[in-house]
Design an enzyme around this catalytic site. Structure first.
Site, PDB file in Angstrom:
ATOM      1  N   ASP A 190      78.418  69.498 -38.466  1.00  0.00           N
ATOM      2  CA  ASP A 190      79.357  69.317 -39.562  1.00  0.00           C
ATOM      3  C   ASP A 190      80.451  68.432 -38.974  1.00  0.00           C
ATOM      4  OD1 ASP A 190      81.669  69.522 -41.172  1.00  0.00           O
ATOM      5  OD2 ASP A 190      80.834  71.299 -42.120  1.00  0.00           O
ATOM      6  N   HIS A 191      80.472  67.176 -39.385  1.00  0.00           N
ATOM      7  CA  HIS A 191      81.331  66.252 -38.635  1.00  0.00           C
ATOM      8  C   HIS A 191      82.814  66.629 -38.749  1.00  0.00           C
ATOM      9  CE1 HIS A 191      81.801  64.064 -42.471  1.00  0.00           C
ATOM     10  NE2 HIS A 191      82.881  63.505 -41.941  1.00  0.00           N
ATOM     11  N   HIS A 253      82.018  71.252 -45.126  1.00  0.00           N
ATOM     12  CA  HIS A 253      83.313  70.846 -44.555  1.00  0.00           C
ATOM     13  C   HIS A 253      84.453  71.781 -44.974  1.00  0.00           C
ATOM     14  CE1 HIS A 253      80.913  67.464 -43.684  1.00  0.00           C
ATOM     15  NE2 HIS A 253      81.141  66.753 -44.770  1.00  0.00           N
TER      16      HIS A 253
HETATM   17  C1  BG6 Z   1      80.088  63.465 -45.980  1.00  0.00           C
HETATM   18  C2  BG6 Z   1      79.761  63.456 -47.452  1.00  0.00           C
HETATM   19  O1  BG6 Z   1      79.599  64.638 -45.372  1.00  0.00           O
HETATM   20  O2  BG6 Z   1      81.504  63.412 -45.813  1.00  0.00           O
HETATM   21  C3  BG6 Z   1      80.339  62.244 -48.127  1.00  0.00           C
HETATM   22  O3  BG6 Z   1      78.354  63.472 -47.618  1.00  0.00           O
HETATM   23  C4  BG6 Z   1      81.817  62.119 -47.837  1.00  0.00           C
HETATM   24  O4  BG6 Z   1      80.118  62.282 -49.524  1.00  0.00           O
HETATM   25  C5  BG6 Z   1      82.100  62.240 -46.338  1.00  0.00           C
HETATM   26  O5  BG6 Z   1      82.270  60.866 -48.322  1.00  0.00           O
HETATM   27  C6  BG6 Z   1      83.588  62.324 -46.081  1.00  0.00           C
HETATM   28  O6  BG6 Z   1      83.819  62.300 -44.709  1.00  0.00           O
HETATM   29  P1  BG6 Z   1      85.227  61.833 -44.136  1.00  0.00           P
HETATM   30  O7  BG6 Z   1      85.106  62.051 -42.664  1.00  0.00           O
HETATM   31  O8  BG6 Z   1      85.378  60.397 -44.520  1.00  0.00           O
HETATM   32  O9  BG6 Z   1      86.260  62.686 -44.787  1.00  0.00           O
END
Ligand code: BG6
Length: 505
Positions: A190-191, A253
């Protein structure tokens, strides 16, 4: 938990399934390159792209080098690239073809021979979910999953999101993975957990004596978690229309931010101790009510509007979105925990596309002091203290306090004590994927989702998804692009005596 600096990592081969996909060029390869610049990759590191196309090693290397030019946070340093590049290769094969996995194993065996010791192999599943089953099966059948089992060089598997699309599919996926890999070998990514500010949330909570004593129902009136985006679905409508905001952002997230905010202090920084506490927090969440009289969930879809002064189309007019779609591009929930610390405190969480601005933040709203000395005669009640943890952009923390404005009258105004990461530490912070790839190579699962965590999160949201599906478009509220979402989401808070803080900033 995550140690900073150089860790002892065995020689490593990373095999990326779905190597010609977007994620590889935008995130994974730039992360590997930057780890190499920081001398954090193991001395012997090999990258194998696995894909169905037939691509020569040379072409694969060149395409990765091109993507570095576009996506790396630091520009290419030729000597570093020249060191990495000879160890990059491409292995063509189908995901359901055992013989391609056997030849992959032979290739890894040859690398091992050249290194002269065991190598750990990390399998990165970056394909669409339909690829997971055949890949996992063949990793098992070829013996790749059990290479150097029970040693520090045991194989590992990184699984990209989406991790299932409901509770049932997440359970099946867990069973499928755990049949081939022990949980300690599994890294569900989960980044958000790799973001610098998310990591420091635990530090803020547990390395300061100021917050923890008031981090409970006695002092907190509500908590708001916003993860908003100003972008629309872009070229990903095909994927997005099958997901929606709840699956795409909230289940993973936002629920991770929620768990880190609500969990009890872990007994140690051991990955399992931390993840146990997150699971306990998720277990304490009450099932969501969808009743019309007192709804705890709101969903919406954007219609045309202005974002940053530019006219943008509505979701239903986007390419690849069926005109009959009932997918939500916005969701807001009011979560309640049935536990000692949080009983009675609403947690408002929301995420959406084409909102007013991109911001991820957690706002803790404290209870108002009694209006005895200040505020009792004024029309405006005393402002509550707010602790805002800004995850992006302008990463930092701020605390709003009531202060006296200068002058002979006693007038109060909220002021901010703030700390910004950039101004304090400079701006070149590592990207989330750098931290996460490094941790997986070191076998540290702290910043990854454990199987039971994923299931608890789905367990909470699956009934909502089922109800929405049965309702079609009914209750899918429209909001104009460039606003803060549907009015019903404001009502969700107003009914409980609150309002979205982020909307007012
Ligand atoms: C991803 C989603 O996990 O996270 C995307 O699939 C989203 O839809 C993205 O745009 C948002 O990531 P960040 O790091 O730009 O907030």
């Amino acid at each position: 938990m995550t140690n900073f600096g150089k860790r002892s990592i065995p020689p490593t081969v990373m095999v990326i399934f779905g190597a010609s996909g977007d994620l590889t060029s935008r995130k994974l390869v730039p992360a590997l390159f930057n780890l190499s610049v920081d001398e954090l990759l193991p001395d012997r590191f090999f990258l194998i792209g696995y894909g169905r196309k037939s691509v020569s090693d040379e072409d694969f290397r060149q395409s990765l080098k091109n993507s570095l030019a576009s996506y790396s946070r630091r520009s290419i340093e030729e000597d570093i690239w020249n060191r990495l590049s000879p160890e990059i290769s491409f292995h063509s094969g189908a995901y359901d073809d055992l013989s391609s996995f056997e030849s992959l194993k032979t290739k890894i065996g040859e690398i091992e021979k050249s290194v002269g010791q065991d190598v750990q192999v990390i399998f990165y599943l970056s394909t669409p979910p339909s690829g997971f089953l055949p890949i996992l099966e063949n990793l098992g059948n070829s013996g790749l999953a059990r290479m150097h089992h029970n040693t520090p060089s045991a194989s590992k598997v990184i699984v990209e999101k989406p991790f299932g699309r409901d509770l049932e599919s997440a359970r099946k996926l867990n069973q499928m993975i755990n049949r081939r890999f022990a949980e300690s070998q599994v890294f569900r990514i989960d980044h958000y957990l790799g973001k610098e500010t998310v990591q420091s949330l635990l530090v803020q909570r547990f390395a300061n004596s100021l917050f923890e004593p008031v981090w409970n129902r006695n002092y907190v009136s509500c908590v708001q978690i916003t993860v908003s985006e100003d972008l629309g679905v872009g070229s990903r409508a095909g994927y997005y229309d099958r997901s929606g905001a709840l699956r795409d952002m909230i289940q993973n997230h936002v629920m991770q931010l929620f768990a880190l905010t609500t969990m009890e202090p872990p007994s140690s920084l051991d990955p399992e101790a931390i993840r146990d506490e997150k699971v306990k927090a998720l277990q304490a969440v009450k099932p969501l009510s969808l009743e019309n009289s007192h709804p705890e969930v709101v969903r919406g879809v954007y219609s045309e509007g202005l974002v940053g002064g530019e006219k943008v189309m509505g979701y239903l007019d986007e390419d690849d979105v069926p005109s009959t779609s009932s997918t939500e591009t916005y969701a807001a929930l009011c979560l309640q925990l049935d536990n000692w610390r949080w009983k009675g405190v609403p947690f408002y969480i929301r995420s959406g596309k084409r909102l007013k601005q991109k911001v991820s933040e957690i706002v803790v709203q404290f209870t108002r002091p009694p209006a005895i000395l200040f505020g009792e005669n004024s029309n405006r009640p005393l402002s509550p203290n707010l602790l805002t943890i800004r995850i992006q952009p302008n990463e930092g923390v701020s605390l709003s306090l009531n202060s006296k404005t200068p002058g002979l009258e006693t007038k109060l105004q909220p002021v901010n004590l703030s700390f910004g990461y950039d101004t304090t530490f400079g701006s070149n912070t590592p990207e989330a994927y750098e931290r996460l790839i490094l941790d997986s190579m070191a076998g540290d699962g702290t910043l990854f989702i454990r199987g039971d965590e994923a299931e608890h999160s789905w367990g909470l949201l699956s009934p909502v998804l089922e109800t929405w599906q049965s309702m079609g478009n009914q209750g899918l509220e429209k909001y104009a692009a460039g606003t803060w979402g549907p009015l019903e989401a404001d009502k969700l808070l107003l009914q409980r005596g609150h309002e979205w803080i982020t909307n007012k900033q």
